[in-house]
Design a protein around this motif. Sequence first.
Motif, PDB file in Angstrom:
ATOM      1  N   ASP A  55       0.800  -1.229   0.000  1.00  0.00           N
ATOM      2  CA  ASP A  55       0.000   0.000   0.000  1.00  0.00           C
ATOM      3  C   ASP A  55       0.835   1.284   0.000  1.00  0.00           C
ATOM      4  O   ASP A  55       0.284   2.369   0.113  1.00  0.00           O
ATOM      5  CB  ASP A  55      -0.994   0.037   1.164  1.00  0.00           C
ATOM      6  CG  ASP A  55      -2.025  -1.071   1.076  1.00  0.00           C
ATOM      7  OD1 ASP A  55      -2.348  -1.506  -0.043  1.00  0.00           O
ATOM      8  OD2 ASP A  55      -2.512  -1.521   2.143  1.00  0.00           O
ATOM      9  N   GLN A  56       2.161   1.183  -0.139  1.00  0.00           N
ATOM     10  CA  GLN A  56       2.992   2.372  -0.224  1.00  0.00           C
ATOM     11  C   GLN A  56       2.783   3.041  -1.581  1.00  0.00           C
ATOM     12  O   GLN A  56       2.674   2.372  -2.598  1.00  0.00           O
ATOM     13  CB  GLN A  56       4.465   2.007  -0.041  1.00  0.00           C
ATOM     14  CG  GLN A  56       5.396   3.198  -0.033  1.00  0.00           C
ATOM     15  CD  GLN A  56       6.839   2.815   0.242  1.00  0.00           C
ATOM     16  OE1 GLN A  56       7.234   1.666   0.079  1.00  0.00           O
ATOM     17  NE2 GLN A  56       7.633   3.777   0.665  1.00  0.00           N
ATOM     18  N   VAL A  57       2.722   4.348  -1.598  1.00  0.00           N
ATOM     19  CA  VAL A  57       2.563   5.103  -2.845  1.00  0.00           C
ATOM     20  C   VAL A  57       3.951   5.438  -3.386  1.00  0.00           C
ATOM     21  O   VAL A  57       4.799   5.967  -2.660  1.00  0.00           O
ATOM     22  CB  VAL A  57       1.733   6.380  -2.625  1.00  0.00           C
ATOM     23  CG1 VAL A  57       1.660   7.211  -3.895  1.00  0.00           C
ATOM     24  CG2 VAL A  57       0.344   6.020  -2.130  1.00  0.00           C
ATOM     25  N   VAL A  58       4.175   5.087  -4.654  1.00  0.00           N
ATOM     26  CA  VAL A  58       5.477   5.314  -5.292  1.00  0.00           C
ATOM     27  C   VAL A  58       5.273   6.036  -6.623  1.00  0.00           C
ATOM     28  O   VAL A  58       4.203   5.969  -7.225  1.00  0.00           O
ATOM     29  CB  VAL A  58       6.241   3.987  -5.523  1.00  0.00           C
ATOM     30  CG1 VAL A  58       6.568   3.318  -4.196  1.00  0.00           C
ATOM     31  CG2 VAL A  58       5.467   3.048  -6.419  1.00  0.00           C
ATOM     32  N   THR A  59       6.328   6.707  -7.084  1.00  0.00           N
ATOM     33  CA  THR A  59       6.334   7.377  -8.377  1.00  0.00           C
ATOM     34  C   THR A  59       7.498   6.819  -9.185  1.00  0.00           C
ATOM     35  O   THR A  59       8.630   6.810  -8.707  1.00  0.00           O
ATOM     36  CB  THR A  59       6.497   8.897  -8.204  1.00  0.00           C
ATOM     37  OG1 THR A  59       5.427   9.383  -7.389  1.00  0.00           O
ATOM     38  CG2 THR A  59       6.472   9.598  -9.544  1.00  0.00           C
ATOM     39  N   LEU A  60       7.193   6.334 -10.394  1.00  0.00           N
ATOM     40  CA  LEU A  60       8.208   5.735 -11.259  1.00  0.00           C
ATOM     41  C   LEU A  60       8.157   6.366 -12.642  1.00  0.00           C
ATOM     42  O   LEU A  60       7.098   6.809 -13.102  1.00  0.00           O
ATOM     43  CB  LEU A  60       7.972   4.229 -11.404  1.00  0.00           C
ATOM     44  CG  LEU A  60       7.905   3.383 -10.141  1.00  0.00           C
ATOM     45  CD1 LEU A  60       7.559   1.940 -10.482  1.00  0.00           C
ATOM     46  CD2 LEU A  60       9.213   3.448  -9.393  1.00  0.00           C
ATOM     47  N   LYS A  61       9.307   6.350 -13.316  1.00  0.00           N
ATOM     48  CA  LYS A  61       9.386   6.862 -14.681  1.00  0.00           C
ATOM     49  C   LYS A  61       9.813   5.702 -15.585  1.00  0.00           C
ATOM     50  O   LYS A  61      10.752   4.975 -15.270  1.00  0.00           O
ATOM     51  CB  LYS A  61      10.406   7.993 -14.771  1.00  0.00           C
ATOM     52  CG  LYS A  61      10.361   8.754 -16.092  1.00  0.00           C
ATOM     53  CD  LYS A  61      11.386   9.860 -16.125  1.00  0.00           C
ATOM     54  CE  LYS A  61      10.870  11.045 -15.341  1.00  0.00           C
ATOM     55  NZ  LYS A  61      11.702  12.255 -15.553  1.00  0.00           N
ATOM     56  N   ILE A 102       6.647   7.768 -19.637  1.00  0.00           N
ATOM     57  CA  ILE A 102       5.591   8.281 -18.757  1.00  0.00           C
ATOM     58  C   ILE A 102       6.073   8.260 -17.306  1.00  0.00           C
ATOM     59  O   ILE A 102       7.052   7.600 -16.966  1.00  0.00           O
ATOM     60  CB  ILE A 102       4.284   7.459 -18.875  1.00  0.00           C
ATOM     61  CG1 ILE A 102       4.522   5.991 -18.494  1.00  0.00           C
ATOM     62  CG2 ILE A 102       3.678   7.595 -20.253  1.00  0.00           C
ATOM     63  CD1 ILE A 102       3.252   5.147 -18.422  1.00  0.00           C
ATOM     64  N   GLU A 103       5.346   8.990 -16.491  1.00  0.00           N
ATOM     65  CA  GLU A 103       5.559   8.955 -15.043  1.00  0.00           C
ATOM     66  C   GLU A 103       4.267   8.441 -14.428  1.00  0.00           C
ATOM     67  O   GLU A 103       3.193   8.972 -14.717  1.00  0.00           O
ATOM     68  CB  GLU A 103       5.895  10.350 -14.521  1.00  0.00           C
ATOM     69  CG  GLU A 103       6.236  10.366 -13.046  1.00  0.00           C
ATOM     70  CD  GLU A 103       6.731  11.720 -12.597  1.00  0.00           C
ATOM     71  OE1 GLU A 103       7.953  11.901 -12.527  1.00  0.00           O
ATOM     72  OE2 GLU A 103       5.889  12.585 -12.336  1.00  0.00           O
ATOM     73  N   ILE A 104       4.400   7.393 -13.606  1.00  0.00           N
ATOM     74  CA  ILE A 104       3.206   6.835 -12.968  1.00  0.00           C
ATOM     75  C   ILE A 104       3.289   7.015 -11.461  1.00  0.00           C
ATOM     76  O   ILE A 104       4.369   7.018 -10.875  1.00  0.00           O
ATOM     77  CB  ILE A 104       3.009   5.336 -13.306  1.00  0.00           C
ATOM     78  CG1 ILE A 104       4.169   4.495 -12.795  1.00  0.00           C
ATOM     79  CG2 ILE A 104       2.792   5.138 -14.792  1.00  0.00           C
ATOM     80  CD1 ILE A 104       3.936   2.990 -12.912  1.00  0.00           C
ATOM     81  N   VAL A 105       2.133   7.188 -10.863  1.00  0.00           N
ATOM     82  CA  VAL A 105       1.994   7.195  -9.417  1.00  0.00           C
ATOM     83  C   VAL A 105       1.099   6.010  -9.104  1.00  0.00           C
ATOM     84  O   VAL A 105      -0.003   5.894  -9.660  1.00  0.00           O
ATOM     85  CB  VAL A 105       1.357   8.504  -8.902  1.00  0.00           C
ATOM     86  CG1 VAL A 105       1.134   8.431  -7.405  1.00  0.00           C
ATOM     87  CG2 VAL A 105       2.221   9.693  -9.283  1.00  0.00           C
ATOM     88  N   GLY A 106       1.601   5.100  -8.284  1.00  0.00           N
ATOM     89  CA  GLY A 106       0.842   3.896  -8.005  1.00  0.00           C
ATOM     90  C   GLY A 106       0.994   3.427  -6.581  1.00  0.00           C
ATOM     91  O   GLY A 106       1.885   3.852  -5.844  1.00  0.00           O
TER      92      GLY A 106
END
Length: 127
Positions: A55-61, A102-106
């Motif tokens: 459930d941690q929110v991460v940002t990846l490119k 793209i950059e995603i926040v998940g």
Amino acid sequence: MKHFGLIAVAAVFASCAALAAPQGFNQSAVPSGPAGFDNQAPNTVKGVLESAYDDQVVTLKGRLTNYLGDDRYEFTDVNGDRIEVELDDDHDWSNIAKDQLIEIVGEVDKDLMSTSLEVKRAAPAKN
């Protein structure tokens, strides 16, 4: 009597200072803030797989590189590492395309045998 009063006051201050001092901590290290707040979320697939928690929110490119069926895709980050991501079909994802940077926040979905991301937001990356 005055000496007794001064000694009593000094004893009270000394005991308060002794009780207020943290016990068992390295006094030479200067803390930068409360424990647990300086942990940064991983920003690579390898980091997510190794150290992210459920459930941690991460940002990846990176890029969507493969369709896995239903609403599941393979995401490859800029380092070439891959992870399965879920693009909820209730959301309009027409602003992104296959192999586009793209950059995603998940949100991390960590199970016993696998780790994936539930994508909340995706947008073309700014170079």
